[in-house]
Write a protein that holds these residues in place. Structure first.
Motif, short mmCIF file in Angstrom:
data_model
loop_
_atom_site.label_atom_id
_atom_site.label_comp_id
_atom_site.label_asym_id
_atom_site.label_seq_id
_atom_site.Cartn_x
_atom_site.Cartn_y
_atom_site.Cartn_z
N ARG A 5 -71.41 64.27 -64.44
CA ARG A 5 -72.35 63.57 -65.32
C ARG A 5 -72.61 62.18 -64.77
NH1 ARG A 5 -71.67 61.84 -69.92
NH2 ARG A 5 -69.45 61.52 -69.87
N LEU A 6 -73.82 61.71 -64.97
CA LEU A 6 -74.19 60.34 -64.62
C LEU A 6 -74.10 59.53 -65.90
CD1 LEU A 6 -77.30 61.10 -62.37
CD2 LEU A 6 -74.91 60.88 -61.69
N LEU A 7 -73.14 58.63 -65.96
CA LEU A 7 -72.91 57.89 -67.20
C LEU A 7 -74.08 56.97 -67.52
CD1 LEU A 7 -70.05 59.01 -66.85
CD2 LEU A 7 -69.20 56.80 -67.61
N SER A 8 -74.48 56.99 -68.77
CA SER A 8 -75.50 56.07 -69.25
C SER A 8 -74.87 54.69 -69.44
CB SER A 8 -76.05 56.56 -70.60
OG SER A 8 -75.03 56.45 -71.59
N ASP A 9 -75.71 53.69 -69.68
CA ASP A 9 -75.18 52.35 -69.93
C ASP A 9 -74.32 52.34 -71.19
OD1 ASP A 9 -76.30 51.20 -67.67
OD2 ASP A 9 -78.12 50.56 -68.72
N ASP A 32 -81.15 44.86 -62.79
CA ASP A 32 -80.58 45.58 -63.92
C ASP A 32 -80.32 47.04 -63.57
OD1 ASP A 32 -80.38 43.54 -65.78
OD2 ASP A 32 -82.43 43.81 -66.50
N TYR A 33 -80.76 47.46 -62.38
CA TYR A 33 -80.70 48.86 -61.98
C TYR A 33 -79.31 49.23 -61.46
CZ TYR A 33 -81.95 53.22 -59.68
OH TYR A 33 -82.00 54.53 -59.30
N ILE A 34 -78.73 50.27 -62.03
CA ILE A 34 -77.49 50.86 -61.53
C ILE A 34 -77.86 52.25 -61.02
CG2 ILE A 34 -75.16 51.67 -62.09
CD1 ILE A 34 -75.42 48.64 -62.30
N ASN A 35 -77.66 52.48 -59.72
CA ASN A 35 -78.10 53.76 -59.17
C ASN A 35 -77.14 54.90 -59.50
OD1 ASN A 35 -76.13 54.02 -57.02
ND2 ASN A 35 -77.28 52.51 -55.85
N ASN A 36 -77.60 56.12 -59.23
CA ASN A 36 -76.87 57.32 -59.61
C ASN A 36 -75.51 57.45 -58.95
OD1 ASN A 36 -78.88 58.14 -61.34
ND2 ASN A 36 -79.88 59.47 -59.85
N PHE A 37 -75.34 56.90 -57.75
CA PHE A 37 -74.03 56.96 -57.08
C PHE A 37 -72.97 56.30 -57.96
CE2 PHE A 37 -70.98 54.88 -54.10
CZ PHE A 37 -70.34 56.03 -53.67
N ASN A 43 -67.34 58.16 -63.78
CA ASN A 43 -66.47 59.14 -64.43
C ASN A 43 -65.00 58.92 -64.07
OD1 ASN A 43 -68.22 61.24 -65.85
ND2 ASN A 43 -69.25 61.00 -63.88
N GLN A 44 -64.78 58.21 -62.96
CA GLN A 44 -63.43 57.89 -62.49
C GLN A 44 -63.37 56.37 -62.29
OE1 GLN A 44 -61.94 60.60 -59.34
NE2 GLN A 44 -63.94 61.57 -59.55
#
Length: 135
Positions: A5-9, A32-37, A43-44
């Motif tokens: 999962r890609l965590l939301s803000d 403000d952008y946090i990329n998918n990586f 998650n960890q």
């Protein structure tokens, strides 16, 4: 599709370590952008934190200029077949001033290196004594 999962803000804000790393990414990169990586790594939290800290250290100003570091990152990413990193570091290199002419020349060098690496590997050419480093 991601394998994690890609965590939301909102989800990231629930973990103080993740929230702190996301805040540092935003501050360091002035966005403000946090990329998918980073969202996948969130998650960890321990892995997110250690990876961000190491990347920030390695990519910090030093003997190599920022554009050169991005070009190295692109070359390794292409060699490893990482499309995500190739795209993200190409965007970063362009943001650091990579011109279309520099990009074309870089890709020509990258392609030439890949070809000659494969040839020397296939031919099993021994390393010249002149290239050996004496310790």
């Amino acid at each position: 599709m991601a394998t994690h999962r890609l965590l939301s803000d909102e989800e990231a804000a629930r973990d103080l370590r993740v929230a702190a790393v996301f805040a540092d990414i935003r501050e360091t990169r002035k966005t403000d952008y946090i990329n998918n990586f980073w969202r996948a790594l969130a998650n960890q939290p321990e892995l997110l934190e250690s990876t961000w800290n190491r990347l920030r250290q390695v990519m910090a100003p030093g003997a190599l200029d920022p554009l050169t570091k991005e070009l190295i990152y692109i070359a390794v990413s292409v060699t490893n077949g990482c499309s995500y990193c190739t795209h993200s570091h190409t965007a970063a290199a362009r943001a650091k001033g990579l011109s279309p002419e520099q990009e074309a020349e870089f890709l020509a060098v990258l392609g030439m290196a890949a070809q000659t690496n494969q040839l020397v590997t296939a031919l099993q050419v021994p390393v010249d004594a002149a290239f050996q480093v004496e310790t």
